[in-house]
Scaffold this motif. Structure first.
Motif, short mmCIF file in Angstrom:
data_model
loop_
_atom_site.label_atom_id
_atom_site.label_comp_id
_atom_site.label_asym_id
_atom_site.label_seq_id
_atom_site.Cartn_x
_atom_site.Cartn_y
_atom_site.Cartn_z
N ASP A 86 0.83 -1.22 0.00
CA ASP A 86 0.00 0.00 0.00
C ASP A 86 0.85 1.26 0.00
O ASP A 86 0.60 2.22 0.72
CB ASP A 86 -0.95 0.01 1.21
CG ASP A 86 -2.09 -0.98 1.05
OD1 ASP A 86 -2.11 -1.67 0.02
OD2 ASP A 86 -2.94 -1.05 1.94
N TRP A 180 -11.12 13.38 6.11
CA TRP A 180 -11.85 12.24 5.56
C TRP A 180 -13.29 12.29 6.04
O TRP A 180 -13.60 11.87 7.16
CB TRP A 180 -11.20 10.92 6.01
CG TRP A 180 -9.76 10.80 5.61
CD1 TRP A 180 -9.08 11.53 4.66
CD2 TRP A 180 -8.80 9.87 6.15
NE1 TRP A 180 -7.78 11.11 4.58
CE2 TRP A 180 -7.57 10.10 5.47
CE3 TRP A 180 -8.86 8.88 7.12
CZ2 TRP A 180 -6.42 9.37 5.76
CZ3 TRP A 180 -7.71 8.15 7.39
CH2 TRP A 180 -6.52 8.39 6.72
N SER A 215 -10.15 10.31 -0.35
CA SER A 215 -9.17 10.91 0.54
C SER A 215 -8.14 11.61 -0.31
O SER A 215 -7.32 10.97 -0.98
CB SER A 215 -8.53 9.83 1.40
OG SER A 215 -7.15 9.98 1.40
N THR A 218 -3.55 11.32 0.13
CA THR A 218 -3.48 10.06 0.86
C THR A 218 -2.14 9.91 1.59
O THR A 218 -2.01 9.10 2.50
CB THR A 218 -3.73 8.92 -0.16
OG1 THR A 218 -5.06 9.08 -0.61
CG2 THR A 218 -3.52 7.54 0.37
N THR A 250 -1.51 8.72 10.34
CA THR A 250 -1.63 7.73 9.28
C THR A 250 -0.59 6.62 9.41
O THR A 250 -0.76 5.54 8.84
CB THR A 250 -1.50 8.38 7.88
OG1 THR A 250 -0.30 9.16 7.87
CG2 THR A 250 -2.69 9.26 7.56
N ILE A 260 -4.35 0.97 7.87
CA ILE A 260 -5.08 1.62 6.78
C ILE A 260 -4.68 0.89 5.49
O ILE A 260 -3.48 0.69 5.25
CB ILE A 260 -4.69 3.11 6.66
CG1 ILE A 260 -5.09 3.88 7.92
CG2 ILE A 260 -5.30 3.75 5.42
CD1 ILE A 260 -4.49 5.27 8.03
N HIS A 261 -5.65 0.50 4.70
CA HIS A 261 -5.34 -0.10 3.40
C HIS A 261 -5.70 0.89 2.31
O HIS A 261 -6.85 1.35 2.25
CB HIS A 261 -6.12 -1.40 3.20
CG HIS A 261 -5.81 -2.42 4.25
ND1 HIS A 261 -4.61 -3.10 4.28
CD2 HIS A 261 -6.52 -2.85 5.32
CE1 HIS A 261 -4.60 -3.89 5.33
NE2 HIS A 261 -5.74 -3.76 5.99
N VAL A 262 -4.73 1.21 1.46
CA VAL A 262 -5.01 2.08 0.32
C VAL A 262 -5.57 1.17 -0.77
O VAL A 262 -4.83 0.42 -1.40
CB VAL A 262 -3.74 2.82 -0.15
CG1 VAL A 262 -4.08 3.82 -1.24
CG2 VAL A 262 -3.05 3.51 1.02
N LEU A 279 -9.79 4.47 1.01
CA LEU A 279 -9.08 3.89 2.15
C LEU A 279 -9.98 2.99 2.97
O LEU A 279 -11.12 3.37 3.31
CB LEU A 279 -8.56 5.01 3.08
CG LEU A 279 -7.68 6.08 2.45
CD1 LEU A 279 -7.32 7.14 3.49
CD2 LEU A 279 -6.40 5.47 1.88
#
Ligand code: UCC
Ligand code: FAD
Length: 577
Positions: A86, A180, A215, A218, A250, A260-262, A279
């Protein structure tokens, strides 16, 4: 005779290209406005800083902005063995832009308060010339400013370090923030659109679970976001009163992402240099900043700042295309003359210039109020006008700037449509300004809510400011009496008609009302500029603007009755669903 077109020869004529130059030096209107708004010694200081920044933009920052545009971010989702990375990969120029932003104090200058109540004027003047050359780094800066403002208002000592990083001039310390709010179900209606939940931990912190649909930036260091706190039974309250505001970092201490996964980077019309992602928050550590259930009210501190930056972005896009089109008009010849010699072309440029000037005075009026508010000097009247005009300025300048920038492209003929001139990017990038930070309709309704919450006092405050300030204008120049009367009459009509509307009627006419307010307020500010500077071009601008102000009575009377289904039927004529 030797032909000019043979072998490697490609003809002898090459059009001289438009040149930007120092964007501050070329904007005399802005210089006169700042001179008016600032005490002499502060103006002298700020003027020389803006001259310097303008030169830096011309020499260093604008080429970096082009580099950002040419090298959009990408997402490295996994390594070759499938392990999740990510990693958002951004260009050298984008990273450099972050450092330059810190060095220049694009956020810091608003908080150091070096010039007291005038500090915000300094900051926003910097933003105005920086934005179109910033490769959209102005977007994370807007959100960083909004986060700093929110922390400043909340006065929570445990976040002093975060605040000092957001407002730092040291590139090695400077942090940027995200905002966000938008989820799949809705970006306008966050009260019904937010599905993200917050689960309280034994140490008092929270873990967030949800999907943030848009977002920007990012790669930000922190973000403010909304979520619903769940109780022991796993229930969360619906609607606006179930929303709370959280702050999250973050990344964890070890540099890895905070759960957090993009999921992807968006494929966008414009703002391509900006890493806008989707996200997934999967147990993301966060801290509650607002009172539970007061998330929307709390994040509105951020919204009102980012909306001022949006206004700045729209105006500076207009200014940028005008600076280039003006230069081109002196270089391009058609039908035997420079195009600057054709009154029809000048009339086109003059309409563009007028919109840009109207937006500029509106922006700096709000920025002036913001400075007064932060210095504890704003009156109740100023507070009400500030709340009323913030959404108006955002929607008004965003919408009108799209017409101006589109016209601007046409000023270059076919070249205005050619990507590698850099000119189409101004249009593509600007198309987001009416959409994000609240669409035109949503902000028109927000303006009405501000009026309703003040029980009409917001409108009355604007009216009494108009009466007083236009009175001063007439005292200085009697010949401007008709122009001032025109604005006062439109405001009076607006209040009279709006106060008789049913709620549904006012909502259906919200756009008309908002644009009328924008035209009237800008008209007053252009008149003030004209009498104070005594510049012939400022006087011409004010007169030209007021001639075009909308006839409010006609516009509101001619609008479709709310109960009529004619418009609905027309739109859905032939719709097969
Ligand atoms: O789009 C985004 C882009 C990020 C990039 C930014 C770059 C900027 C420019 C860069 C240069 C070019 S971030 C997402 C932005 N999203 C929005 O703007 C959302 C749009 N929707 C709205 O604004 C809606 O009106 C909502 C979400 C505020 C409506 O929500 P609610 O819950 O229905 O709202 P209420 O009930 O009207 O308000 C709840 C409380 C009230 O306070 P109390 O309870 O004390 O009466 C309101 O008065 O919040 C208060 N409030 C405000 N106060 C709501 N809005 C405001 C406001 N603007 N100012 C002060
Ligand atoms: P909707 O709310 O579905 O709106 C659709 C249409 O309905 C619009 O025309 C709107 O005006 C109209 N409409 C809605 N309600 C009404 C009403 N009551 N009356 C009349 N008309 C109405 N969001 C973030 O939170 N953070 C970000 O960083 C961020 N970055 C973004 C970056 C980009 C490039 C873009 C394009 C968007 C970004 N957004 C971000 C999202 C943005 O804020 C939302 O898209 C925007 O607020 C609109 O929400 P929506 O997309 O859900 O549209």
């Amino acid at each position: 005779m030797r032909s000019a077109f043979h072998h490697s020869k490609i003809g002898t004529f090459f059009q001289a290209e438009p040149r930007l130059g120092n964007p501050y030096a070329g904007d005399q209107f802005l210089q006169r406005l700042l001179k008016r708004l600032l005490p002499a010694e502060i103006f002298a200081d700020i003027h020389s800083d803006l001259m310097r920044l303008g030169k830096r933009i011309e020499d260093e920052i604008d080429p970096l902005g082009i580099e950002c545009e040419m090298n959009p971010p990408s997402l490295n989702q996994t390594d070759p063995w499938g392990k999740r990375l990510d990693e958002v990969v951004t260009s050298r120029a984008w990273k450099r832009m972050k450092d330059i932003s810190a060095e220049e104090g694009i956020v810091a200058s608003g908080y150091e308060r070096k010039y007291g109540e005038y500090s915000r004027i300094h900051q926003f003047a910097k933003c105005l010339i920086f934005h179109p050359s910033s490769g959209l780094y102005s977007c994370p800066l807007a959100m960083t400013d909004g986060a700093a403002k929110t922390l400043e208002v909340l006065k929570l000592p445990q976040y002093n370090e975060v605040y000092s990083r957001l407002t730092s001039r040291d590139p090695s310390k400077f942090w940027s923030s995200g905002q966000w709010m938008t989820e799949r179900r809705g970006g306008s209606d966050v009260a019904n659109g937010t599905e993200t939940v917050a689960v309280k931990q034994t140490d008092g912190s929270y873990k967030l679970f949800g999907y943030k649909w848009f977002s920007s930036a990012t790669d930000a260091d922190i973000s403010l976001t909304l979520a619903r706190i769940v109780d022991d039974k796993g229930h969360a309250q619906e609607g606006s009163s179930g929303l709370s505001m959280f702050l999250l970092k973050t990344r964890k201490e070890d540099g890895s992402l905070n759960n957090i996964h993009v999921m992807k980077l968006k494929n966008k019309l414009g703002t391509r240099s900006l890493p806008t992602g989707e996200l997934l928050l999967d147990s993301t550590d966060a801290e509650l900043l607002s009172e539970p259930g007061r998330g929307v009210a709390c994040i509105s501190n951020m919204l009102n700042i980012t909306r001022l930056h949006n206004t700045t972005g729209s105006i500076s896009a207009m200014r940028r295309v005008i600076l280039l089109a003006r230069d081109y008009s002196m270089k391009r010849s058609c039908f035997g003359s420079k195009i600057s010699e054709y009154p029809l072309h000048i009339d086109t440029l003059a309409d563009m210039e007028l919109e840009c000037r109207a937006g500029t005075v509106l922006l700096f009026e709000l920025v002036r109020f913001l400075g007064l508010q932060e210095a504890g000097k704003a009156t109740e009247e100023e507070e009400l006008i500030f709340r009323l005009l913030t959404p108006v300025a955002k929607l008004f300048t965003a919408k009108r700037s799209m017409g101006v920038v589109s016209e601007g492209l046409e000023c270059f003929g076919g070249q205005g449509y050619i990507e590698d001139t850099g000119i189409p990017a101004i249009l593509r990038n600007n198309q987001v300004t009416p959409i994000w930070e609240g669409t035109t309709n949503v902000l028109s309704l927000d303006m009405l809510r501000a009026v309703a919450k003040s029980r009409g006092k917001a409108f009355l405050s604007l009216q009494s400011a108009l009466t007083r300030r236009l009175g001063n204008v007439v005292e200085k120049r009697k010949d401007l009496q008709p122009a001032c009367d025109r604005l006062l009459k439109e405001m009076e009509t607006l209040i009279e008609m709006a106060s008789k509307f049913e709620v549904s009627e006012a909502m259906a006419r919200a756009r008309i009302i908002a644009f009328a307010v924008g035209e009237i307020a800008s008209g007053m500010l252009l008149l003030e500029q004209a009498v104070d500077t005594e510049s012939p071009t400022d006087l011409h601008a004010a007169r030209r603007w007021i001639k075009n102000v909308t006839d409010v009575q006609k516009k509101l009377t001619e609008a479709d009755p709310v109960e009529s289904t004619n418009s609905f039927d027309m739109v859905f004529d032939g719709y097969l669903g």
